[in-house]
Design a protein around this motif. Structure first.
Motif, PDB file in Angstrom:
ATOM      1  N   ASP A  45      73.520  31.040  26.261  1.00  0.00           N
ATOM      2  CA  ASP A  45      72.958  29.848  26.896  1.00  0.00           C
ATOM      3  C   ASP A  45      73.287  28.659  26.002  1.00  0.00           C
ATOM      4  OD1 ASP A  45      71.303  27.731  27.759  1.00  0.00           O
ATOM      5  OD2 ASP A  45      69.872  29.132  28.635  1.00  0.00           O
ATOM      6  N   CYS A  46      74.377  27.972  26.313  1.00  0.00           N
ATOM      7  CA  CYS A  46      74.869  26.902  25.440  1.00  0.00           C
ATOM      8  C   CYS A  46      73.903  25.725  25.367  1.00  0.00           C
ATOM      9  CB  CYS A  46      76.241  26.426  25.916  1.00  0.00           C
ATOM     10  SG  CYS A  46      77.546  27.660  25.712  1.00  0.00           S
ATOM     11  N   ALA A  47      73.254  25.395  26.494  1.00  0.00           N
ATOM     12  CA  ALA A  47      72.320  24.272  26.494  1.00  0.00           C
ATOM     13  C   ALA A  47      71.132  24.564  25.587  1.00  0.00           C
ATOM     14  CB  ALA A  47      71.860  23.965  27.910  1.00  0.00           C
ATOM     15  N   LEU A  48      70.596  25.780  25.679  1.00  0.00           N
ATOM     16  CA  LEU A  48      69.479  26.152  24.824  1.00  0.00           C
ATOM     17  C   LEU A  48      69.928  26.242  23.364  1.00  0.00           C
ATOM     18  CD1 LEU A  48      66.530  26.990  24.601  1.00  0.00           C
ATOM     19  CD2 LEU A  48      67.228  29.347  25.070  1.00  0.00           C
ATOM     20  N   ALA A  49      71.120  26.767  23.133  1.00  0.00           N
ATOM     21  CA  ALA A  49      71.643  26.862  21.766  1.00  0.00           C
ATOM     22  C   ALA A  49      71.765  25.484  21.132  1.00  0.00           C
ATOM     23  CB  ALA A  49      72.995  27.575  21.766  1.00  0.00           C
ATOM     24  N   SER A  50      72.209  24.504  21.905  1.00  0.00           N
ATOM     25  CA  SER A  50      72.343  23.148  21.394  1.00  0.00           C
ATOM     26  C   SER A  50      70.981  22.556  21.042  1.00  0.00           C
ATOM     27  CB  SER A  50      73.046  22.268  22.441  1.00  0.00           C
ATOM     28  OG  SER A  50      73.133  20.936  22.010  1.00  0.00           O
TER      29      SER A  50
END
Length: 224
Positions: A45-50
């Motif tokens: 989950d790239c958005a959450l990782a960011s």
């Protein structure tokens, strides 16, 4: 009882950690809490990782964790609702999530959770991890606030059959929180959770951090 400290007690309360961005965190995580499961493991989950990377740069966490290159190596969305209500006895978290099962000396046993390979590493590795529970709802003793055995992160590896007795020998922290608060733990701390007796939701984002790589060919299976 004085306020808990991470190094000494194994836990620290971070009041208002994301209070100014609480709506954003709800938007990032709501789809995981809408599945009706007691726990949903989150990967890729790239958005959450960011968002988590930004969070790690905020002063409250920098003060506690230092400037090491911490990254989120496991994420789980926990909730307690009438159709998914549970209790957990005293235990330690002793497994990590990896990209695939690869036999490696000192790592085992293996398990599969939500299709993700998990393994118990040497306990010396668990000692280096930190866990943040990010509270998206208020939590108290009626809706399953985590109970943590103060200082138990210094006990070393504790077997499941002795965890309750070891926890009973030390003061217990009831980790109450307001929405937007965080609780940061030394990952090996002994902890437990009771069933909720309240209709109030108890959404918690559980994030585990490491500042180290795994020995090749093992690799973390995190959120980004």
């Amino acid at each position: 009882m004085t306020e808990a400290q991470l190094d000494i007690d194994g836990a620290v309360h971070l009041s208002g950690l994301v209070i100014d961005e609480l709506e954003r965190w709800h938007e990032l995580t709501d789809r995981y809490f809408s599945l009706g499961k007691p726990g949903v493991r989150i990967v890729d989950d790239c958005a959450l990782a960011s968002a988590v990377s930004e969070l790690l740069r905020q002063p409250p966490l920098l003060e506690q964790l230092g400037a090491a290159q911490w990254r989120c190596v496991r994420a789980i969305a926990f909730d307690k609702v009438p159709e998914a209500n549970w209790a957990l006895g005293w235990h330690q978290d002793r497994t990590i999530a990896v990209t695939e099962k690869t036999e490696f000396s000192g790592y085992g046993p293996w398990s599969l959770k939500d299709g993700i390979a998990h393994v118990e590493p040497p306990f010396s590795l668990m000692d280096t991890l930190r866990t943040l529970r990010l509270h998206l709802d208020p939590v108290d003793d009626t809706n399953g606030a985590l109970q943590a055995a103060r200082g138990s992160h210094r006990f070393g590896k504790v077997g499941d059959t002795e965890a309750g007795a070891r926890a009973a020998a030390v003061p217990i922290l009831s980790c109450r929180a307001e929405a937007g608060d965080g609780w940061l733990y030394a990952t090996p701390i002994l902890h437990a959770s009771s069933r909720s007796t309240s209709p109030a939701r108890r959404r918690v984002l559980h994030l585990e951090f490491s500042a180290n790589d795994l020995p090749p060919p093992l690799r973390w299976r995190g959120i980004g």
